[in-house]
Design a protein around this motif. Structure first.
Motif, PDB file in Angstrom:
ATOM      1  N   UNK A  17      -0.491   4.719  -9.384  1.00 49.60           N
ATOM      2  CA  UNK A  17      -1.082   5.253  -8.056  1.00 49.60           C
ATOM      3  C   UNK A  17      -1.538   6.479  -8.075  1.00 49.60           C
ATOM      4  N   UNK A  18      -0.653   7.400  -8.840  1.00 49.31           N
ATOM      5  CA  UNK A  18      -0.780   8.968  -8.910  1.00 49.31           C
ATOM      6  C   UNK A  18      -2.061   9.251  -9.907  1.00 49.31           C
ATOM      7  N   UNK A  19      -2.244   8.359 -10.835  1.00 47.07           N
ATOM      8  CA  UNK A  19      -3.447   8.358 -11.763  1.00 47.07           C
ATOM      9  C   UNK A  19      -4.842   8.319 -11.186  1.00 47.07           C
ATOM     10  N   UNK A  20      -4.793   7.214 -10.386  1.00 46.63           N
ATOM     11  CA  UNK A  20      -5.889   6.780  -9.500  1.00 46.63           C
ATOM     12  C   UNK A  20      -6.297   7.892  -8.634  1.00 46.63           C
ATOM     13  N   UNK A  21      -5.076   8.541  -7.890  1.00 49.95           N
ATOM     14  CA  UNK A  21      -5.414   9.460  -6.928  1.00 49.95           C
ATOM     15  C   UNK A  21      -6.041  10.811  -7.638  1.00 49.95           C
ATOM     16  N   UNK A  31       0.986  -1.100  -0.002  1.00 47.99           N
ATOM     17  CA  UNK A  31      -0.018   0.008  -0.260  1.00 47.99           C
ATOM     18  C   UNK A  31       0.756   1.317   0.100  1.00 47.99           C
ATOM     19  N   UNK A  32       1.489   1.522  -1.071  1.00 43.29           N
ATOM     20  CA  UNK A  32       2.461   2.720  -1.138  1.00 43.29           C
ATOM     21  C   UNK A  32       1.965   3.826  -2.138  1.00 43.29           C
ATOM     22  N   UNK A  33       2.352   4.941  -1.683  1.00 43.10           N
ATOM     23  CA  UNK A  33       1.924   6.145  -2.589  1.00 43.10           C
ATOM     24  C   UNK A  33       2.981   6.875  -2.972  1.00 43.10           C
ATOM     25  N   UNK A  34       3.917   6.400  -4.221  1.00 38.81           N
ATOM     26  CA  UNK A  34       5.098   6.944  -4.423  1.00 38.81           C
ATOM     27  C   UNK A  34       5.041   7.902  -5.569  1.00 38.81           C
ATOM     28  N   UNK A  35       5.849   8.871  -5.566  1.00 33.21           N
ATOM     29  CA  UNK A  35       5.814   9.979  -6.334  1.00 33.21           C
ATOM     30  C   UNK A  35       6.083   9.705  -7.753  1.00 33.21           C
ATOM     31  N   UNK A  36       6.764   8.612  -8.010  1.00 35.14           N
ATOM     32  CA  UNK A  36       7.082   8.025  -9.308  1.00 35.14           C
ATOM     33  C   UNK A  36       6.356   6.954  -9.914  1.00 35.14           C
ATOM     34  N   UNK A  37       5.182   6.511  -9.332  1.00 30.48           N
ATOM     35  CA  UNK A  37       4.416   5.480  -9.612  1.00 30.48           C
ATOM     36  C   UNK A  37       2.967   6.254 -10.164  1.00 30.48           C
ATOM     37  N   UNK A  38       2.948   6.370 -11.821  1.00 31.59           N
ATOM     38  CA  UNK A  38       1.885   6.909 -12.230  1.00 31.59           C
ATOM     39  C   UNK A  38       0.843   6.087 -12.182  1.00 31.59           C
TER      40      UNK A  38
END
Ligand code: CO
Length: 215
Positions: free
Chosen positions: A77-81, A68-75
């Motif tokens: 997770x970031x696009x889901x957010x 369950x990570x939110x990493x700044x380089x993970x597009x």
């Protein structure tokens, strides 16, 4: 014949059950989604978000990855957010870890798991280093893992605050999302709340605030 026949059979049963509960269930589902919740959880097969929360199709937007990570380089997770906060305008974000997390256990070991997993778990090792004094003082191995599971969740909550999507949603959404950091116990099935963060610019470390949003 498919080797997934058993699963497809279960799918048909599920469809029939849903229609029995509500004849128009699928017509409504096909019209669109407006879930209130975004779930960011571990990919572990023992933590099915909808099932443990008693929710049905259409009620929660789900993103799961190892630990369950939110990493700044993970597009991913970031696009889901971004989609959940800016477009769906969810009211709650639930970042949920779980005790006994294999990803966290692996991060605590010195095992070489392969280049990609090593890279993915590196940030959990960094959470360990940031909290070394507290964690080293815990002599029981399981208790130490459990505490790192909690600290990892708190770290991901902090990282979410650093995204422009969250900051925009806090400033502009009619109902700014509340962020929840939680952990679930596999032994009891129960979820425990670790932290709840309501919209407040002061909760964001100044260096991470975007000036166009908070002007
Ligand atoms: Co896990």
């Amino acid at each position: 014949m498919s080797t997934l026949d058993t699963l497809f059979e279960r799918n048909r049963n599920w469809v029939n059950n849903k229609k029995e509960e509500d004849a128009e269930f699928f017509q409504k589902l096909a019209q669109g989604q407006s879930p209130k919740y975004l779930w960011i959880g571990c990919g572990d097969s023992r933590i099915p978000a909808e099932e443990i929360l008693g929710l049905s199709a259409g009620e929660i937007f789900v993103h799961r990855n190892v630990a369950n990570q939110v990493l700044s380089t993970d597009i991913n997770a970031r696009s889901v957010i971004e989609y959940a906060l800016i477009h769906l305008k969810v009211k709650h974000v639930i970042i949920c870890g779980h005790y006994g997390c294999g990803g966290v256990k692996a991060a605590l070991s010195n095992e070489d798991l392969g280049e990609t997993l090593n890279m993915w778990l590196k940030s959990i090792k960094e959470v360990f280093v940031e909290n070394k004094a507290e964690l080293s003082a815990i002599t029981d191995e399981e208790a130490q893992q459990d505490r790192l599971v909690e600290l990892n969740v708190l770290k991901q909550v902090e990282r979410l605050l650093h995204t422009s999507s969250l900051q925009k949603a806090w400033k502009e959404n009619p109902e700014p999302p509340v962020i929840h950091g939680c952990v679930v116990s596999l032994k009891t099935g129960l979820i425990k709340s670790l932290i709840e963060v309501e919209a407040d610019e002061e909760k964001i470390e100044p260096i991470f605030r975007f000036q166009n949003i908070w002007k």
